[in-house]
Design a protein around this motif. Structure first.
Motif, PDB file in Angstrom:
ATOM      1  N   ARG A 225       0.817  -1.219   0.000  1.00  0.00           N
ATOM      2  CA  ARG A 225       0.000   0.000   0.000  1.00  0.00           C
ATOM      3  C   ARG A 225       0.849   1.266   0.000  1.00  0.00           C
ATOM      4  NH1 ARG A 225      -3.083  -0.341   5.275  1.00  0.00           N
ATOM      5  NH2 ARG A 225      -1.051  -1.188   5.911  1.00  0.00           N
ATOM      6  N   TYR A 227       2.848   1.903   2.500  1.00  0.00           N
ATOM      7  CA  TYR A 227       2.886   2.293   3.911  1.00  0.00           C
ATOM      8  C   TYR A 227       4.170   1.807   4.580  1.00  0.00           C
ATOM      9  CZ  TYR A 227       1.862   2.057   8.914  1.00  0.00           C
ATOM     10  OH  TYR A 227       1.923   2.166  10.275  1.00  0.00           O
ATOM     11  N   ARG A 232       6.822   8.662   6.994  1.00  0.00           N
ATOM     12  CA  ARG A 232       6.686   8.970   5.580  1.00  0.00           C
ATOM     13  C   ARG A 232       7.968   9.596   5.039  1.00  0.00           C
ATOM     14  NH1 ARG A 232       3.433   6.496   7.768  1.00  0.00           N
ATOM     15  NH2 ARG A 232       2.998   8.196   9.219  1.00  0.00           N
ATOM     16  N   ASN A 294      -0.610  11.724   0.558  1.00  0.00           N
ATOM     17  CA  ASN A 294       0.654  10.995   0.523  1.00  0.00           C
ATOM     18  C   ASN A 294       0.894  10.476  -0.894  1.00  0.00           C
ATOM     19  OD1 ASN A 294       2.844   9.306   0.854  1.00  0.00           O
ATOM     20  ND2 ASN A 294       1.813   7.873   2.239  1.00  0.00           N
ATOM     21  N   PHE A 297       1.014   6.630  -1.471  1.00  0.00           N
ATOM     22  CA  PHE A 297      -0.147   5.799  -1.140  1.00  0.00           C
ATOM     23  C   PHE A 297      -0.555   4.944  -2.333  1.00  0.00           C
ATOM     24  CE2 PHE A 297      -4.829   5.362  -1.082  1.00  0.00           C
ATOM     25  CZ  PHE A 297      -4.975   4.641   0.089  1.00  0.00           C
ATOM     26  N   ASP A 309      -5.442   8.591   0.535  1.00  0.00           N
ATOM     27  CA  ASP A 309      -4.064   9.084   0.599  1.00  0.00           C
ATOM     28  C   ASP A 309      -3.884  10.183   1.634  1.00  0.00           C
ATOM     29  OD1 ASP A 309      -5.579  10.966  -0.772  1.00  0.00           O
ATOM     30  OD2 ASP A 309      -3.904  11.559  -2.064  1.00  0.00           O
ATOM     31  N   TRP A 312      -2.840   9.126   6.568  1.00  0.00           N
ATOM     32  CA  TRP A 312      -1.619   9.265   7.356  1.00  0.00           C
ATOM     33  C   TRP A 312      -1.112  10.699   7.411  1.00  0.00           C
ATOM     34  CZ3 TRP A 312       0.130   6.668  11.196  1.00  0.00           C
ATOM     35  CH2 TRP A 312      -0.253   5.332  11.343  1.00  0.00           C
TER      36      TRP A 312
END
Length: 430
Positions: A225, A227, A232, A294, A297, A309, A312
């Motif tokens: 994903r 992640y 990040r 993100n 994502f 997305d 997070w």
């Protein structure tokens, strides 16, 4: 943040002189009502530091040696150095050995000396070196330089190694519950700035992932994903410290929140941490998409747990602003209880040690610099407005980013609310 000046991780363009918009401010004396956290380090199987046993503890343990030394002085009519040194007060101080002081100029040797190993078997040595609440002369500041030599990356663009990350863990664990001697706080703050991403992560919610004091670079690989539990926009070859790891055998158990609270008593250390967090905020924003999402994502194929997305980034924005809220909470608490006797003088000293303002690039960046480069990013100009109104400083940066990136009003408002929530929650709660 490394000694020797700042450096840039990107060649991005930034606007230096941007007007600040009028934003709501919190009262500067806002803070939580909880009692100040204060702990003593737990006993360990290793020999305790020399201070244990009170003012005369070392004399009791070595009274025969002292008596013999005194007899030799009287008999020979010459002076000999005693193992105990005094700073002029009534409390003994620890003398930094010349061999340890020299490690500041030999990073490889410093890392080797501080590295506790993956099993932490050498942690006792680090603790004995650091756990001193009274250090003679300029020894504490010199020891801070040694801490930086042991834990910082080799240079600009260089990721942290496992040995450096384990050394940072050992330093934080050794200082758990220790009232830092005058002069050591700035050096420890620079170490935390070097690991700004790891410092901000709550490892307690990742118990199944945290199995040692540090995680190798392979642990930062994204899943299907996109992640990564470590955070990040991570550098691909960098080791990470797991400050939330605890070891029952050596009783190594860092507490970053307590350590940051201790560091915040020192205006230079406060400025270093505040700079690092504001730099990280700008670094994070410039890597988001134009809708605050993100870019890494990949979505989930499990329709039972829908995600976007923005999930997070929403959490991260709250956490980033919360860490600055924490600093302001400690400042207000110490002003109330007298730890900071003159708040105006403290704020003036913080501003004198502050590098400047950090603004995101005007376009999305795809680079993934190591953590040390995040804290060392160049400033975009002098600080404008009230530096100690952290909420205003953050909101100004966020508003400027949203305007330049043409972020929708709806998304910009949502992000502003998340920022406010994180900041205010940290300011008022323990």
């Amino acid at each position: 943040m490394r000694d020797g000046g700042s450096r840039s991780d990107t060649g991005d363009d930034r606007d230096v002189d941007r007007p600040e918009d009028g934003l709501d401010e919190l009262p500067e004396d806002a803070a939580d009502q909880a009692d100040e956290v204060s702990e003593r380090p737990a006993d360990t199987a290793d020999e305790p530091p020399a201070e244990v046993g009170g003012r005369f503890g070392p004399l009791r343990r070595h009274r025969r040696l002292v008596v013999c030394a005194a007899a030799l002085v009287l008999a020979a009519g010459v002076s000999v150095p005693l193992a105990l040194a005094y700073s002029g007060g009534d409390k003994s101080c620890w003398q930094l050995p010349a061999s340890t002081r020299a490690l500041a100029d030999d990073p490889a040797a410093a890392t080797e000396a501080f590295d506790p190993g993956e099993d932490l078997k050498r942690f006792g040595s680090t603790r004995k070196l650091l756990a001193h609440e009274k250090v003679c002369g300029d020894g504490a500041r010199a020891l801070g330089r040694v801490v930086n030599a042991a834990t910082r990356a080799a240079g600009p663009g260089e990721p942290h190694t496992m040995a450096q990350a384990r050394s940072a863990y050992a330093v934080a664990a050794a200082l758990h519950g220790v009232e830092l001697p005058d002069g050591l706080a700035p050096g420890v703050a620079r170490m935390l700035a070097e690991y700004v991403v790891d410092v901000g992560r709550d490892d307690r919610i990742f118990d199944d992932q945290v199995t040692g004091p540090a995680v190798p670079a392979e642990g930062a690989q994204p899943d299907e994903r996109g992640y990564v539990w470590l955070g990040r926009f991570l550098a691909p070859r960098e080791a990470h410290v797991t400050f939330g790891y605890g070891d029952s055998l050596t009783q190594a158990a860092p507490d970053i929140e307590i350590l940051v609270a201790e560091l915040a008593k020192d205006p230079e250390a406060f400025a270093i941490l505040y700079d690092a967090e504001r730099a990280c905020f700008a670094h994070y924003l410039e890597r988001l998409t134009d809708e605050g999402g993100n870019p890494d994502f990949r979505g989930s194929t499990d329709k039972r747990f829908p995600s976007t997305d923005q999930d997070w980034p929403d959490n991260d924005i709250e956490d980033l602003s919360g860490r600055i809220g924490n600093l302001m909470k400690y400042r207000a608490r110490y002003a109330r209880d007298g730890t900071i006797p003159d708040l105006a003088a403290f704020d003036k000293a913080v501003r004198a040690h502050t590098r400047g303002t950090y603004r995101p690039a005007s376009r999305q960046l795809g680079t993934r610099p190591p953590m040390g480069d995040i804290a060392d990013r160049p400033v975009t100009g002098p600080v404008r407005g009230d530096l100690m109104d952290g909420r205003h400083q953050l909101a100004t940066v966020l508003a400027g980013w949203a305007k330049e990136r043409n972020v929708s009003d709806e998304r910009a408002s949502a992000m502003r609310q998340l920022m406010d929530d994180g900041y205010v929650r940290a300011l008022w709660l323990m």
